[in-house]
Design an enzyme around this catalytic site. Sequence first.
Site, mmCIF file in Angstrom:
data_model
loop_
_atom_site.group_PDB
_atom_site.id
_atom_site.type_symbol
_atom_site.label_atom_id
_atom_site.label_comp_id
_atom_site.label_asym_id
_atom_site.label_seq_id
_atom_site.Cartn_x
_atom_site.Cartn_y
_atom_site.Cartn_z
ATOM 1 N N ALA A 1 72.231 -66.043 -126.684
ATOM 2 C CA ALA A 1 71.853 -64.705 -126.228
ATOM 3 C C ALA A 1 70.762 -64.817 -125.167
ATOM 4 O O ALA A 1 70.086 -65.839 -125.050
ATOM 5 C CB ALA A 1 71.372 -63.859 -127.399
ATOM 6 N N THR A 2 70.596 -63.752 -124.400
ATOM 7 C CA THR A 2 69.565 -63.711 -123.369
ATOM 8 C C THR A 2 68.834 -62.370 -123.434
ATOM 9 O O THR A 2 69.341 -61.394 -123.973
ATOM 10 C CB THR A 2 70.157 -63.866 -121.950
ATOM 11 O OG1 THR A 2 71.053 -62.777 -121.702
ATOM 12 C CG2 THR A 2 70.893 -65.187 -121.798
ATOM 13 N N SER B 1 67.813 -59.749 -120.686
ATOM 14 C CA SER B 1 68.203 -59.473 -119.305
ATOM 15 C C SER B 1 66.982 -59.443 -118.390
ATOM 16 O O SER B 1 65.838 -59.300 -118.834
ATOM 17 C CB SER B 1 68.940 -58.132 -119.217
ATOM 18 O OG SER B 1 70.151 -58.176 -119.912
ATOM 19 N N HIS C 1 67.014 -53.997 -117.049
ATOM 20 C CA HIS C 1 66.539 -53.088 -118.081
ATOM 21 C C HIS C 1 66.072 -51.774 -117.462
ATOM 22 O O HIS C 1 66.330 -50.689 -118.006
ATOM 23 C CB HIS C 1 65.391 -53.736 -118.863
ATOM 24 C CG HIS C 1 65.853 -54.729 -119.865
ATOM 25 N ND1 HIS C 1 65.147 -55.877 -120.189
ATOM 26 C CD2 HIS C 1 66.973 -54.773 -120.650
ATOM 27 C CE1 HIS C 1 65.792 -56.560 -121.116
ATOM 28 N NE2 HIS C 1 66.905 -55.910 -121.408
ATOM 29 N N HIS D 1 74.425 -58.685 -134.184
ATOM 30 C CA HIS D 1 75.435 -59.261 -135.084
ATOM 31 C C HIS D 1 74.981 -60.584 -135.688
ATOM 32 O O HIS D 1 75.747 -61.222 -136.410
ATOM 33 C CB HIS D 1 76.760 -59.436 -134.348
ATOM 34 C CG HIS D 1 76.736 -60.454 -133.245
ATOM 35 N ND1 HIS D 1 75.656 -60.651 -132.432
ATOM 36 C CD2 HIS D 1 77.686 -61.336 -132.829
ATOM 37 C CE1 HIS D 1 75.938 -61.613 -131.560
ATOM 38 N NE2 HIS D 1 77.155 -62.040 -131.786
ATOM 39 N N GLY E 1 78.303 -54.182 -133.373
ATOM 40 C CA GLY E 1 77.999 -53.113 -132.430
ATOM 41 C C GLY E 1 79.219 -52.496 -131.789
ATOM 42 O O GLY E 1 79.153 -51.361 -131.296
ATOM 43 N N THR F 1 80.810 -60.118 -128.889
ATOM 44 C CA THR F 1 81.793 -60.834 -129.700
ATOM 45 C C THR F 1 81.438 -60.751 -131.182
ATOM 46 O O THR F 1 80.416 -60.185 -131.582
ATOM 47 C CB THR F 1 81.849 -62.325 -129.310
ATOM 48 O OG1 THR F 1 80.556 -62.916 -129.567
ATOM 49 C CG2 THR F 1 82.196 -62.487 -127.860
ATOM 50 N N GLN G 1 79.082 -69.769 -139.388
ATOM 51 C CA GLN G 1 78.014 -70.677 -139.830
ATOM 52 C C GLN G 1 78.587 -72.058 -140.143
ATOM 53 O O GLN G 1 79.693 -72.165 -140.599
ATOM 54 C CB GLN G 1 77.323 -70.099 -141.071
ATOM 55 C CG GLN G 1 76.701 -68.728 -140.807
ATOM 56 C CD GLN G 1 75.603 -68.769 -139.760
ATOM 57 O OE1 GLN G 1 74.801 -69.704 -139.747
ATOM 58 N NE2 GLN G 1 75.571 -67.775 -138.896
#
Length: 232
Positions: free
Chosen positions: A57-58, A60, A65, A111, A145, A227, A232
């Site tokens: 993840a990042t 932005s 924003h 998620h 989401g 996604t 895990q």
Amino acid sequence: MAWRSTGKSNDELIENLFRNGLITSERVKEAMKGVDRAHYSPTRPYEDSPQSIGHSATISAPHMHANAAESLLPFLHPGSRVLDIGSGSGYLTHVLAELIKPGGRVIGVEHIQALVDMGQRNAGKSAEGRGLLSSGSMEFVLGDGRKGWADEGGDGEDAGRGWDAIHVGAAAAGVHQALVDQLKSPGRLFIPVEEEDGLQYIYTVDKKEDGSVEKQKLYGVRYVPLTDAPRQ
């Protein structure tokens, strides 16, 4: 002009974005000044570029924003209800909460539990963030989401009755109908969509007072995909 907006402090970053025309609203400028990006970005927080936060993840770039907040601004007022899907480190969730106080409610949906925990932890680094969390004005939850969020924790007549604004921070395979369904009338969805050619574009989806829906394609972007949570 984005690369010229980098600053040595949060205030300098935001002022540079404003001077360079990447922020045009005084409301958005003040909200972003009120949320120190260093609490949410693990490295180079005052650089106008996306940063990795782990878990694929990042966070932005600040100008993205700002653009998202300004696009949703007509629907961000004291008391508004806002959904932030793919809330990541929690930065934009906090900015949105600043734009709808007092009386507003923003839910950040992730998620991956580690990202939910990260958003909660980062928001707790400031007195303002702790106040928003303790009042229930800002909350981070675990969920898919793409299905939106049926808020059962809200207060008053608006509880569970949809969202004035929905922001999506990851590229969707399409405009998910569940998100459109959960918009109030009027309401607005801001969402990056990956099209069949593999290119991504920002769309806004407006639900009018009569329930009709209008989509507008804005500009090309590059986001991580929206996604399933990784196995895990």
